[in-house]
Scaffold this motif. Structure first.
Motif, mmCIF file in Angstrom:
data_model
loop_
_atom_site.group_PDB
_atom_site.id
_atom_site.type_symbol
_atom_site.label_atom_id
_atom_site.label_comp_id
_atom_site.label_asym_id
_atom_site.label_seq_id
_atom_site.Cartn_x
_atom_site.Cartn_y
_atom_site.Cartn_z
ATOM 1 N N MET A 1 2.460 5.569 -21.079
ATOM 2 C CA MET A 1 2.532 6.411 -19.884
ATOM 3 C C MET A 1 3.914 6.274 -19.236
ATOM 4 O O MET A 1 4.429 5.165 -19.095
ATOM 5 C CB MET A 1 1.441 5.940 -18.915
ATOM 6 N N LYS A 2 4.483 7.426 -18.844
ATOM 7 C CA LYS A 2 5.800 7.399 -18.180
ATOM 8 C C LYS A 2 5.595 7.528 -16.673
ATOM 9 O O LYS A 2 5.056 8.533 -16.205
ATOM 10 C CB LYS A 2 6.650 8.573 -18.665
ATOM 11 N N VAL A 3 6.029 6.516 -15.946
ATOM 12 C CA VAL A 3 5.783 6.484 -14.496
ATOM 13 C C VAL A 3 7.112 6.448 -13.761
ATOM 14 O O VAL A 3 8.063 5.776 -14.194
ATOM 15 C CB VAL A 3 4.929 5.240 -14.137
ATOM 16 N N MET A 4 7.194 7.181 -12.640
ATOM 17 C CA MET A 4 8.397 7.083 -11.809
ATOM 18 C C MET A 4 8.028 6.748 -10.369
ATOM 19 O O MET A 4 6.998 7.197 -9.868
ATOM 20 C CB MET A 4 9.224 8.366 -11.901
ATOM 21 N N VAL A 5 8.856 5.918 -9.752
ATOM 22 C CA VAL A 5 8.671 5.538 -8.349
ATOM 23 C C VAL A 5 9.848 6.124 -7.579
ATOM 24 O O VAL A 5 11.003 5.934 -7.962
ATOM 25 C CB VAL A 5 8.651 3.995 -8.196
ATOM 26 N N VAL A 6 9.556 6.855 -6.505
ATOM 27 C CA VAL A 6 10.623 7.411 -5.665
ATOM 28 C C VAL A 6 10.873 6.454 -4.504
ATOM 29 O O VAL A 6 9.935 6.075 -3.794
ATOM 30 C CB VAL A 6 10.231 8.814 -5.135
ATOM 31 N N GLY A 7 12.149 6.079 -4.306
ATOM 32 C CA GLY A 7 12.537 5.166 -3.230
ATOM 33 C C GLY A 7 13.471 4.098 -3.772
ATOM 34 O O GLY A 7 13.680 4.017 -4.991
ATOM 35 N N GLY A 8 14.022 3.287 -2.885
ATOM 36 C CA GLY A 8 14.997 2.311 -3.383
ATOM 37 C C GLY A 8 15.152 1.081 -2.503
ATOM 38 O O GLY A 8 16.232 0.517 -2.385
ATOM 39 N N GLY A 9 14.059 0.632 -1.886
ATOM 40 C CA GLY A 9 14.156 -0.563 -1.035
ATOM 41 C C GLY A 9 13.273 -1.686 -1.532
ATOM 42 O O GLY A 9 12.777 -1.660 -2.665
ATOM 43 N N GLY A 10 13.056 -2.674 -0.665
ATOM 44 C CA GLY A 10 12.241 -3.831 -1.021
ATOM 45 C C GLY A 10 10.803 -3.435 -1.327
ATOM 46 O O GLY A 10 10.169 -3.996 -2.225
ATOM 47 N N ALA A 66 3.719 10.003 -10.751
ATOM 48 C CA ALA A 66 4.784 9.671 -9.802
ATOM 49 C C ALA A 66 4.217 8.979 -8.578
ATOM 50 O O ALA A 66 3.165 9.377 -8.064
ATOM 51 C CB ALA A 66 5.504 10.949 -9.377
ATOM 52 N N VAL A 67 4.916 7.942 -8.126
ATOM 53 C CA VAL A 67 4.547 7.254 -6.889
ATOM 54 C C VAL A 67 5.652 7.570 -5.883
ATOM 55 O O VAL A 67 6.808 7.184 -6.089
ATOM 56 C CB VAL A 67 4.459 5.721 -7.120
ATOM 57 N N VAL A 68 5.304 8.311 -4.835
ATOM 58 C CA VAL A 68 6.317 8.664 -3.825
ATOM 59 C C VAL A 68 6.115 7.714 -2.647
ATOM 60 O O VAL A 68 5.104 7.785 -1.945
ATOM 61 C CB VAL A 68 6.187 10.144 -3.406
ATOM 62 N N ALA A 69 7.081 6.799 -2.443
ATOM 63 C CA ALA A 69 6.853 5.705 -1.495
ATOM 64 C C ALA A 69 7.382 5.938 -0.076
ATOM 65 O O ALA A 69 6.691 5.620 0.885
ATOM 66 C CB ALA A 69 7.402 4.406 -2.074
ATOM 67 N N CYS A 89 0.389 12.643 -8.577
ATOM 68 C CA CYS A 89 1.184 11.717 -7.746
ATOM 69 C C CYS A 89 0.301 10.782 -6.946
ATOM 70 O O CYS A 89 -0.828 11.133 -6.594
ATOM 71 C CB CYS A 89 1.983 12.500 -6.709
ATOM 72 N N PHE A 90 0.883 9.644 -6.584
ATOM 73 C CA PHE A 90 0.309 8.788 -5.552
ATOM 74 C C PHE A 90 1.094 9.073 -4.283
ATOM 75 O O PHE A 90 2.303 8.856 -4.230
ATOM 76 C CB PHE A 90 0.437 7.303 -5.919
ATOM 77 N N GLY A 91 0.377 9.564 -3.261
ATOM 78 C CA GLY A 91 1.039 9.879 -1.992
ATOM 79 C C GLY A 91 0.450 11.153 -1.437
ATOM 80 O O GLY A 91 -0.057 11.993 -2.187
ATOM 81 N N PRO A 92 0.496 11.320 -0.104
ATOM 82 C CA PRO A 92 -0.098 12.487 0.537
ATOM 83 C C PRO A 92 0.756 13.743 0.393
ATOM 84 O O PRO A 92 1.968 13.662 0.184
ATOM 85 C CB PRO A 92 -0.166 12.077 2.006
ATOM 86 N N THR A 93 0.103 14.894 0.539
ATOM 87 C CA THR A 93 0.821 16.171 0.615
ATOM 88 C C THR A 93 1.562 16.226 1.952
ATOM 89 O O THR A 93 1.310 15.411 2.846
ATOM 90 C CB THR A 93 -0.188 17.332 0.609
ATOM 91 N N ALA A 94 2.445 17.218 2.091
ATOM 92 C CA ALA A 94 3.193 17.367 3.348
ATOM 93 C C ALA A 94 2.228 17.566 4.514
ATOM 94 O O ALA A 94 2.442 17.023 5.606
ATOM 95 C CB ALA A 94 4.158 18.538 3.246
ATOM 96 N N ALA A 95 1.149 18.327 4.291
ATOM 97 C CA ALA A 95 0.201 18.585 5.387
ATOM 98 C C ALA A 95 -0.437 17.274 5.853
ATOM 99 O O ALA A 95 -0.605 17.040 7.053
ATOM 100 C CB ALA A 95 -0.871 19.574 4.942
ATOM 101 N N ALA A 96 -0.773 16.391 4.912
ATOM 102 C CA ALA A 96 -1.388 15.114 5.283
ATOM 103 C C ALA A 96 -0.349 14.133 5.827
ATOM 104 O O ALA A 96 -0.664 13.306 6.695
ATOM 105 C CB ALA A 96 -2.116 14.517 4.076
#
Ligand code: AMP
Ligand code: GLY
Length: 422
Positions: A1-10, A66-69, A89-96
């Motif tokens: 499985m190819k997974v991507m995480v959006v973000g770049g902090g701790g 995709a995990v949008v953090a 994705c893991f993460g809410p829609t813009a409305a949520a």
């Protein structure tokens, strides 16, 4: 499985390290990641707010999940865009994500559904707001409606401070459009607790509780920061408080979002204050907290990817998270001067220290492959131990092995929690 995480902090580093334990992940990317995350995932220099770039990368590389953090891409609708391309994705829609993106939306939701929170008034006209603060009870809390990097909240002890805050937000445009509408709230008192919860829109599974340390200096003095350290669990969050929160806050919030036609799927962050009148919501975030995640995920005993996939496909009830009964403490090493001006480019030295893990935030790799500082919060050292006292002691012992020339960190992370357990 190819997974991507959006973000770049701790926080993203903690998510990446947890995901990596799943052997089913064949490729793990982080956009943009950072020089420290590069040891655990392939970092791709696409910024978290570059929605087009993120979507293009995901499509071109056949990303399966995709995990949008961070808050910004969630509020910008990155999940909606990826979903439209068929990428779950893991993460809410813009409305949520409005539950964090608009504090006024969040307050009106709580009012409509009877969820306990501070009394409030909404102002769109600076004249009305100034008239109100001329007579309102003090201290009072003034909040910009939109995202403001955690800096859009002013606790005004005097009328002068309240007036200045209103003028700065509504007239001078200190937070841009985020401050054109404001909230003025009753000031609550009591211990603060952060509870992150997985929810698939129906089931809600709170993670282990934590305590953030938001102020820059020891003794909760100095300016607000993104967070200078955390401990988990939070000793004020007893089983009976947890039961009450589930009944009066967590379930009602998840049901309210569904009833409003924007079910929340992802990690919902409850910032709570335990008042003499019961637990109340101070704020919601539409994402994992930073640095709460750096103490919560190291205590997760089962597989993070399995839980995230269950959140996405609505089967969380059958895939609940399990937490260890240990304790964790995270001490953030920041660049001296943060959250104000600071210098960067100092080499980071780090030696493994038993019982600890390092999560990198403001660091980059130079052309010669050296890790140097490049941001305000540089790294977090998390220790896990059988007791809170041991976790705090171990995290601080490790600060002697990991650091950089102008490192600044609080010396009292966990001190308040330790007083509460004695
Ligand atoms: P927020 O960005 O909404 O989490 O607010 C930042 C911090 O301001 C919180 O962690 C609290 O310490 C404080 N705060 C926010 N709202 C209130 C309130 N109504 N009463 C007292 N303190 C508050
Ligand atoms: N540590 C607070 C936050 O993530 O908003």
């Amino acid at each position: 499985m190819k997974v991507m995480v959006v973000g770049g902090g701790g926080r993203e580093h903690a998510i990446v390290k947890s995901l990596k334990k799943n052997a089913g992940i064949t490729e793990l990317y982080c956009l943009p990641g950072n020089g420290g995350i590069a040891a655990d995932a392939v970092c791709v220099p696409i910024g978290a707010k570059d929605t087009d770039g993120i979507v293009r990368f995901a499509v071109e590389n056949g990303i399966d999940y995709a995990v949008v953090a961070p808050d910004d891409p969630l509020v910008l609708g990155t999940v909606d865009r990826l979903n439209a391309e068929g990428i779950p994705c893991f993460g809410p829609t813009a409305a949520a994500a409005r539950i964090e993106g608009s504090k006024i939306f969040a307050k009106q939701l709580m009012k409509k559904y009877g969820i306990p929170t501070a009394e409030f008034r909404v102002f769109t006209d600076p004249g009305d707001a100034l008239e109100y603060v001329a007579t309102c009870p003090l201290p009072t809390v003034i909040k910009a409606d939109g995202l403001a990097l955690g800096k859009g909240v002013i606790i005004a002890k005097t009328r002068g401070e309240a007036e200045t805050a209103v003028r700065e937000m509504m007239i001078s445009g200190r937070f841009g459009d985020s401050g054109r509408q404001i909230l003025i709230e009753q000031c609550l008192t009591g211990p603060e607790v952060s509870v992150l919860a997985f929810t698939d829109g129906v089931t809600v599974c709170p993670m282990i509780s934590s305590m953030d340390h938001k102020r820059a200096h020891d003794g909760n003095e100095g300016p607000n920061t993104g967070g200078m350290g955390t401990v988990a669990p939070n000793p004020y969050y007893t089983d009976s408080v947890a039961d009450e929160c589930m009944k009066t806050i967590f379930l009602p919030t998840v049901r309210a979002m569904a009833a409003e036609g924007c079910p929340f799927k992802g990690c919902l962050y409850f910032g709570l204050m335990l008042t003499t009148d019961g637990p109340k919501v101070i704020e919601y975030n539409c994402r994992f907290g930073d640095p709460e995640t750096q103490v919560v995920l190291p205590l997760l005993e089962n597989d993070l990817l399995t839980i995230m996939l269950a959140v996405t496909d609505g089967t969380l009830d059958a895939n609940r998270p399990v937490f260890s009964d240990k304790h964790a403490c995270c001490v953030i090493e920041a660049s001296d001067g943060y959250p104000g001006k600071y210098a960067s480019g100092f080499p980071v030295k780090s030696e493994p220290y038993p019982g600890t893990e390092i999560f990198y935030a403001g660091v980059k790799l130079t052309d010669s492959g050296e890790l140097v500082t490049s941001g305000g919060r540089v790294l977090g050292i998390t220790a896990v131990a059988d007791s809170l006292a041991e976790a705090v002691k171990t995290a601080y012992a490790a600060t002697g092995k990991t650091g950089f020339e102008n490192a600044y960190y609080r010396k009292d992370i966990g001190a308040e929690a330790l007083k509460a357990v004695r």
